[in-house]
Design an enzyme around this catalytic site. Structure first.
Site, mmCIF file in Angstrom:
data_model
loop_
_atom_site.group_PDB
_atom_site.id
_atom_site.type_symbol
_atom_site.label_atom_id
_atom_site.label_comp_id
_atom_site.label_asym_id
_atom_site.label_seq_id
_atom_site.Cartn_x
_atom_site.Cartn_y
_atom_site.Cartn_z
ATOM 1 N N LYS A 68 3.273 6.974 5.242
ATOM 2 C CA LYS A 68 2.594 5.708 4.948
ATOM 3 C C LYS A 68 2.149 5.019 6.227
ATOM 4 O O LYS A 68 1.897 3.819 6.233
ATOM 5 C CB LYS A 68 3.520 4.793 4.134
ATOM 6 C CG LYS A 68 3.541 5.150 2.651
ATOM 7 C CD LYS A 68 4.243 4.085 1.833
ATOM 8 C CE LYS A 68 5.527 4.615 1.274
ATOM 9 N NZ LYS A 68 6.161 3.714 0.305
ATOM 10 N N PRO A 115 0.827 -1.215 0.000
ATOM 11 C CA PRO A 115 0.000 0.000 0.000
ATOM 12 C C PRO A 115 0.859 1.263 0.000
ATOM 13 O O PRO A 115 1.844 1.357 0.719
ATOM 14 C CB PRO A 115 -0.810 -0.119 1.290
ATOM 15 C CG PRO A 115 -0.127 -1.136 2.112
ATOM 16 C CD PRO A 115 0.666 -2.006 1.208
ATOM 17 N N GLU A 116 0.500 2.189 -0.853
ATOM 18 C CA GLU A 116 1.188 3.480 -0.912
ATOM 19 C C GLU A 116 0.297 4.544 -0.271
ATOM 20 O O GLU A 116 -0.761 4.242 0.260
ATOM 21 C CB GLU A 116 1.507 3.818 -2.366
ATOM 22 C CG GLU A 116 2.529 2.858 -2.959
ATOM 23 C CD GLU A 116 3.179 3.427 -4.226
ATOM 24 O OE1 GLU A 116 3.110 4.656 -4.442
ATOM 25 O OE2 GLU A 116 3.742 2.636 -4.989
ATOM 26 N N ARG A 137 3.138 -11.793 5.656
ATOM 27 C CA ARG A 137 4.579 -11.736 5.415
ATOM 28 C C ARG A 137 5.357 -11.015 6.520
ATOM 29 O O ARG A 137 6.581 -10.977 6.501
ATOM 30 C CB ARG A 137 4.845 -11.096 4.052
ATOM 31 C CG ARG A 137 4.326 -11.994 2.926
ATOM 32 C CD ARG A 137 4.758 -11.530 1.570
ATOM 33 N NE ARG A 137 6.209 -11.508 1.417
ATOM 34 C CZ ARG A 137 6.833 -11.039 0.348
ATOM 35 N NH1 ARG A 137 6.132 -10.532 -0.643
ATOM 36 N NH2 ARG A 137 8.142 -11.047 0.277
ATOM 37 N N ARG A 171 14.678 -0.651 -7.803
ATOM 38 C CA ARG A 171 13.226 -0.609 -8.015
ATOM 39 C C ARG A 171 12.952 -0.459 -9.497
ATOM 40 O O ARG A 171 13.696 0.208 -10.211
ATOM 41 C CB ARG A 171 12.612 0.592 -7.274
ATOM 42 C CG ARG A 171 13.000 0.712 -5.821
ATOM 43 C CD ARG A 171 12.300 -0.300 -4.941
ATOM 44 N NE ARG A 171 10.859 -0.226 -5.035
ATOM 45 C CZ ARG A 171 10.116 0.568 -4.273
ATOM 46 N NH1 ARG A 171 10.687 1.350 -3.386
ATOM 47 N NH2 ARG A 171 8.808 0.581 -4.382
#
Ligand SMILES: [Zn+2]
Length: 290
Positions: A59, A2-3, A138, A280
């Site tokens: 975030k 999620p950003e 995770r 990235r």
């Protein structure tokens, strides 16, 4: 992962569901990774506290807590605006519960009789009879408690254009890396960096120092636009993230470059390129972006 827009959407959804409720008790699982603060400290900070509000900082999801159950300090239903970075002025706020979702973390609001999902690491039982649950297969997500929480970088939706230009001017790193640097801006991730660079017509590998003031102003405008559009799109799929039976939502924000390697550019039909910057992936149109 999620950003910012997703976290904003989740924080708003949580704010509308649990603001004013009181945390009666807390259960924490045995896995150590999700706990950034000591388990005993988390329990002591959360128990018997009223949730005064929920907001996004960078975030992170921030629950503002105040001493609960006091008739003298009723909590008004707060507006859904959660992007304020400043400490709330409410003097009765005693602490914050900080949740970072990591890669796969979710916050569920559900009835206490709902079956406990696998990978549930924390349960806060609420006076309303519901539970707030943190589920994270995770285990990159983090739970902590603190006072006076603030993010390291500037809030992308609150920084003004001049400050934005100052943040990036003269930096020798690629503009994409600078956008992702959480010490400069807090909460901008890979997807929205790529999308805002595409709309601004700027290649991700360009050194920040090579951008003109005009280009930086353009990037400021497109970043605001992309984040606001994504937040608006997320609003309708809120329930997918916070309800007990939900899966990931946010289908409505259409990516123009992110994840579209070799697909035709929506503007000029040139195949979208994928490159790697600082580990990235980055996506851009070699014709539309200079
Ligand atoms: Zn193009």
């Amino acid at each position: 992962m999620p950003e910012l827009p997703e976290v904003e959407t989740i924080a708003r959804g949580l704010a509308s569901r649990v603001t004013g409720d009181v945390i009666e008790s807390v259960w924490l699982g045995s896995k150590p990774e999700p706990l950034k603060s000591a388990a005993s400290e988390i329990v002591a900070t959360l128990e018997s506290k009223q949730i005064a509000g929920v907001r996004r900082v960078g975030k992170h999801i921030v629950f503002d807590l105040q001493n609960g159950g006091r008739a003298s300090s009723p909590v008004r239903k707060r507006s859904s605006r959660t992007s304020k970075k400043e400490q709330p002025t409410n003097p009765s706020i005693t602490a914050q519960w900080i949740v970072h979702l990591g890669m796969t973390g979710r916050m569920l609001v559900c009835k206490s009789e709902a079956e406990l999902e696998k990978h549930t690491h924390a349960v806060a039982r609420l006076a309303s009879g519901r539970e707030l649950r943190f589920v994270d297969p995770r285990r990159f997500g983090r739970l902590s408690v603190t006072q006076g929480f603030a993010a390291a970088g500037s809030e992308p939706l609150e920084v003004d254009s001049d400050r934005f230009v100052e943040l990036f001017r003269g930096r020798k790193t690629p503009i994409k890396s600078a956008l992702l640097n959480q010490k400069l801006l807090s909460g901008v991730g890979n997807i929205y960096a790529d999308e805002s660079l595409f709309r601004a017509g700027i290649r991700p590998r360009r050194r920040a120092a090579s951008l003109t003031r005009k280009e930086l102003s353009q990037l400021y405008a497109t970043l605001q636009e992309v984040l606001r559009e994504a937040i608006a799109a997320g609003g309708s799929s809120i329930s997918n993230y916070v309800d007990a039976d939900g899966e990931e939502g946010f289908f409505q924000f259409q990516h123009r470059v992110y994840g579209r390697e070799n697909a035709p550019c929506l503007v000029c039909k040139t195949p979208i390129k994928r490159i790697v910057i600082a580990g990235r992936s980055g996506h851009y149109c070699p014709r539309c972006q200079k």
